[in-house]
Design an enzyme around this catalytic site. Structure first.
Site, PDB file in Angstrom:
ATOM      1  N   ARG A  46       0.840  -1.194   0.000  1.00 52.08           N
ATOM      2  CA  ARG A  46       0.000   0.000   0.000  1.00 52.08           C
ATOM      3  C   ARG A  46       0.881   1.251   0.000  1.00 52.08           C
ATOM      4  NH1 ARG A  46      -4.479   1.847   4.111  1.00 52.08           N
ATOM      5  NH2 ARG A  46      -3.011   1.107   5.652  1.00 52.08           N
ATOM      6  N   SER A  56       7.030  -4.853   7.637  1.00 50.84           N
ATOM      7  CA  SER A  56       6.526  -5.750   8.693  1.00 50.84           C
ATOM      8  C   SER A  56       7.303  -7.051   8.786  1.00 50.84           C
ATOM      9  CB  SER A  56       5.045  -6.045   8.447  1.00 50.84           C
ATOM     10  OG  SER A  56       4.351  -4.836   8.283  1.00 50.84           O
ATOM     11  N   ASP A  94       4.940  -2.827  11.329  1.00 52.11           N
ATOM     12  CA  ASP A  94       3.481  -2.599  11.303  1.00 52.11           C
ATOM     13  C   ASP A  94       2.885  -2.550  12.705  1.00 52.11           C
ATOM     14  OD1 ASP A  94       3.998  -5.296  11.707  1.00 52.11           O
ATOM     15  OD2 ASP A  94       2.326  -6.002  10.471  1.00 52.11           O
TER      16      ASP A  94
END
Length: 917
Positions: free
Chosen positions: A539, A602, A656
């Site tokens: 994203r 992450s 994350d």
């Protein structure tokens, strides 16, 4: 020749006249299609009443749960005893059910009389007589010293609380033994059997004869889910969805309901169709006002109804020239076998003459025709009423299954159905007319309900054995309080161990400093670019923060990361990321804008500062080469340089979990913990600098990314890992790594379930022992299926559809087991997560020297968000294990991308402050 035609004409005219005469006299016994549809609707309403807990006490149709939860599946085997008490004779059977699913049954049986003095005497004597007969049978068959399970067919309404227990509500038919009503008939018989010291018999099942009939037929035809008795008495049973049975705990699966439909109308619901003959018969019966529906249908009463009609017609001068015999005045002189004989094709009129003469009457040809037609109307009404109630049951089955056409089988037994020459044909025809959308097969129970009792016992034995095996598997996933406390203590020890400088490189819980030293204070402002890489989707976000008002606006675009890129070279991966950034900047019209950037990455990184981090190891399916040990921020900068289209200021590298904590910390200053429970599992928290030996300085706090997914990689939780966890671990991309994550995260839970389902199927406990090709495929059972299957709103029918999509032809019972397996796996995951979190909050409380800690946990992840029970179980576990901590859980609505922007904003604010100082 003319004389023959004249005689034929005379006879047909005579017949026509007699039929019209009887039709006029018995007008109220002729039921139209509209009336039958109305009776069908009334019976449906009675079923609803009987199934409802609050209305059942006053319902005439009692809808008794039988605790028979499954029909035979062909895998039953063994030797069983069966008793049948309920008719004019008492029967004992030995039933041998074949092995290897060949659906073969061998039976040996013996009938014993039920003397009037026994069935109307003392209850204790009745059960002692039954036990004596059983002992005699076992002695005769050489079974005295064998331990055998027994099924008892007891053809009277009982209220059951379990399969092997039943309290007699009331006697019916001719039984009247004293002191039995309101007592458990199984314990009464068990007590009587104890008198025989050489008899070792366990009563596993109490079965109504109707249920026995259904089970007998279901052994031969798995579509059989309705049982009907049309004999001395009448009754029906069928398989009802548990979710509709208020009288029994639980919503899963189905249970056979004994309708006890003989009492339909006892509350006055059928007064408009009852005739004067029905009322007279009822008044003269052993149980006036009771079993009114049965008294219009069953073999015990049809002959008597015919006698009352004939007597009244004779009194009115419509039969026998007005003459009556003493036999015609005598109750019970016309039996249902006589009615059946008089309706026989061709022989019926001759039989009628013979029967009437035996009654001391002198019938004319016209009388015989009239009497035969009386029998037809009485027995046809019986079949019509039976058909209307049965049509109501079939309609209910169709509605429960939500199908346009119902395919089902009705198992039927009873002397009236068997001996009456026209009855089956009439019943079948009317049923099909009333429910045209049902394809119904009627299957005659050749072996009676006693075989059915043995089948119920065989199924109970099978289910008992299977249940034990299934429970042994599920028990591996049930964590005790002591085990959870132990996990909490071990996690706490690993947290402490990972913070020490000398242990840090050896620690499995990495305890990585993130160099995030502050939470948002509301003064942050500006435009920031955020990247979020951690799964198959990547994203890119533009985040606009306004100061003071805690207002954030976000624009984002999602890009796929193909498997080839995830597992290709590092250069290919980062070039792909930069291509996605370029596409987004073009899309937003920001190609040349200088923007500070936060990179949510992450995966476990060892950070040297807030904008430097070396990848320790890939997780979650990533395998890009030449990345581990490298600074991923440098790799991103190099890829941006290669593109040479824009210049971005990479301010912060963010996990994350940290992003989630920062997102929630922006709303709630008490948020000092971030938890991810999704594809992967991880936690971060604000640690006191004095406890972090790897970083210089003792003042303030810094966020620690625990990377707790590696907890247990040193073998410390081997005692709670199962063979299924080992199987999943060995088949993963990183065997021996991330063991805690593999027990708690969404990427692996479905795979654990798949391994369990394969094992249970191999043991013959699921899917009839048939493993589908799709079930053999790794990763096919996604964790989203757990969430769907465990949804409280999802009926088992929908669970079966989900399983069918996976190529699994499941029964209702299979669906229940699959749901239990999913529940056990997800519950353990939530509890383990809760134990780990409890270790962190307790550490924070003790470090701060507080009696009571109030803290907020920011949470993100699909497992936490979408699974119907995960979040509740996790929260309950934390509460139990850390009772002195008041933990608030705050869902991160905007994900870790917003967190990356906020960390970037905080980092810029701190940079600015340092410059000014």
């Amino acid at each position: 020749m003319f004389a023959v035609h004249l005689m034929a004409f005379y006879f047909s005219k005579l017949k026509e006249d007699q039929i019209k005469k009887v039709d006029r006299f018995l007008y109220h016994m002729r039921l139209s299609d509209d009336t039958l549809l109305d009776i069908m609707r009334r019976f449906q309403a009675e079923m609803e009443k009987g199934l409802a807990k609050d209305m059942n006490p006053t319902a005439a149709v009692k809808m008794l749960p039988t605790f028979v939860r499954a029909i035979p599946d062909g895998s039953e085997k063994g030797e069983f005893l069966s008793l049948d008490l309920g008719g004019s004779k008492f029967r004992v059977l030995k039933v041998q059910v074949a092995e290897e699913g060949k659906r073969h049954v061998q039976m040996e049986s013996q009938f014993y009389p039920t003397p009037s003095e026994v069935i109307r005497g003392n209850g204790t004597e009745l059960f002692e007589y039954v036990a004596d007969c059983l002992a005699d049978f076992m002695k005769t068959k050489g079974l005295k010293h064998k331990k055998l399970p027994l099924g008892l067919t007891f053809s009277f309404p009982c209220r059951q609380t379990k399969l092997e227990e039943g309290v007699l509500i009331s006697w019916t038919k001719k039984f009247k033994a004293r002191g039995v009503q309101d007592t458990d008939v199984v314990s009464r018989l068990t007590k009587a059997m104890r008198r025989h010291k050489d008899m070792d018999v366990d009563i596993l099942a109490l079965v109504n004869d109707t249920v026995g009939t259904m089970m007998t037929c279901a052994y031969d035809d798995p579509h059989c889910e309705v049982g009907v008795i049309i004999g001395t008495g009448t009754n029906a049973c069928y398989m009802e969805d548990m979710s509709n049975i208020d009288l029994v705990e639980g919503d899963e699966g189905r249970m056979c309901i004994n309708t006890e439909w003989g009492a339909f109308g006892d509350d006055g619901a059928l007064e408009d169709i009852r005739t004067e003959f029905d009322r007279e018969l009822d008044l003269g019966s052993l149980n006036p006002g009771k079993q009114l529906f049965e008294k219009m249908i069953s073999g015990l009463y049809l002959g008597e109804l015919v006698r009352l009609v004939l007597l009244k017609m004779a009194k009115a001068g419509l039969l026998f020239g007005g003459e009556k015999s003493s036999a015609l005045h005598t109750k019970g002189k016309i039996e249902t076998r006589h009615v059946a004989a008089m309706e026989k094709y061709k022989e019926g009129l001759a039989n009628a003459r013979e029967i009437l003469v035996d009654l001391g009457l002198e019938p004319s040809e016209a009388d015989c025709i009239a009497v035969q037609h009386v029998c037809t109307i009485v027995s046809f009404r019986s079949a019509n009423l039976c058909a209307a109630a049965l049509a109501a049951i079939l309609t209910r089955l169709q509605e429960n299954k939500k199908v346009e056409r119902l395919r089902t089988t009705v198992g039927v037994d009873g002397t009236l159905y068997k001996i009456h020459p026209q009855y089956p044909k009439r019943l079948h025809k009317v049923v099909r007319k009333l429910v045209p959308s049902c394809d119904v097969r009627f299957l005659l129970s050749e072996s009676g309900s006693t075989k059915g009792a043995a089948m119920v016992t065989a199924v109970a034995s099978r289910v008992q054995a299977q249940r034990k095996q299934i429970d042994e598997v599920l028990a591996l996933f049930r964590l005790t309080q002591e085990q959870l406390v132990d996990v909490q203590a071990k996690m706490r020890a690993e947290l402490e161990y990972g913070l020490k400088k000398k242990n840090h490189t050896l620690a499995t819980v990495r305890m990585l400093p993130t160099y995030v030293c502050g939470l948002p204070d509301g003064t942050e402002k500006g435009k920031f670019l955020a990247l979020d890489l951690g799964g198959t989707n990547f994203r890119v976000l533009l985040v606009k923060i306004r100061s003071g008002r805690r207002s954030v606006r976000m624009y984002n675009k999602i890009f796929a990361i193909p498997l080839g890129i995830m597992q290709g070279t590092g250069e290919e991966l980062f070039d792909h990321i930069v291509q996605c950034i370029a596409d987004f900047l073009d899309y937003m019209g920001l190609k040349g804008a200088p923007l500070p950037l936060g990179f949510t990455f992450s995966f476990p990184c060892r950070q040297m500062s807030i904008d430097k981090g070396a990848l320790i190891g890939w997780t979650k399916g990533f395998k890009a080469t030449d990345c581990e040990g490298e600074d991923v921020v440098d790799m991103l900068r190099e890829a941006i340089k290669r593109r040479n289209e824009f210049d971005l200021d990479i301010v912060a590298l963010v996990n994350d979990t940290v992003g989630t904590m920062m997102t929630c910390g922006y709303e709630d200053p008490n948020c000092e913990i971030g938890l991810i429970a999704g594809t992967g599992s991880n936690l971060c928290y604000m640690e006191d600098m004095r406890n972090i030996e790897m970083v210089e300085g003792d003042d303030g706090k810094m966020c620690i990314n625990t990377e707790w997914g590696g907890f247990g990689d040193n073998g410390c939780i081997e005692d709670i890992r199962t063979r299924y966890d080992t199987e999943v671990d060995e088949g993963s991309l990183n065997p021996g790594k991330q063991r805690y994550e593999k027990m708690t995260s969404g990427m692996y839970l479905g795979e654990i379930v798949r391994q369990i389902l394969i094992d249970l199927t191999k043991q013959g406990l699921l899917f009839r022992g048939q493993i589908s090709e799709r079930l053999r495929t790794r990763g096919i059972f996604e964790t989203k299926f757990l969430s769907q299957i465990e949804s409280d709103r999802l009926a088992l029918l929908q669970v079966r559809r989900i399983l069918q999509e996976l190529g699994l032809d499941s029964t209702c019972e299979d669906s229940i087991v699959v749901k239990e397996v999913c529940g056990a796996v997800s519950r353990r995951a939530a509890q383990l997560c809760g134990a780990g979190l409890a270790a962190v909050v307790e550490k924070r409380r003790e470090d701060q020297g507080l009696e009571h800690l109030k803290i907020t946990v920011g949470v993100d992840g699909t497992l936490y968000k979408l699974h119907p029970h995960f979040s509740r179980i996790l929260q309950e576990t934390v509460k139990e294990l850390a009772p002195q901590c008041d933990v608030t859980f705050m869902l991160s609505e905007d994900g870790s991308g917003k967190g990356a922007a906020l960390i970037t904003a905080v980092a810029k604010r701190i940079q600015q402050a340092r410059k000014e100082n």
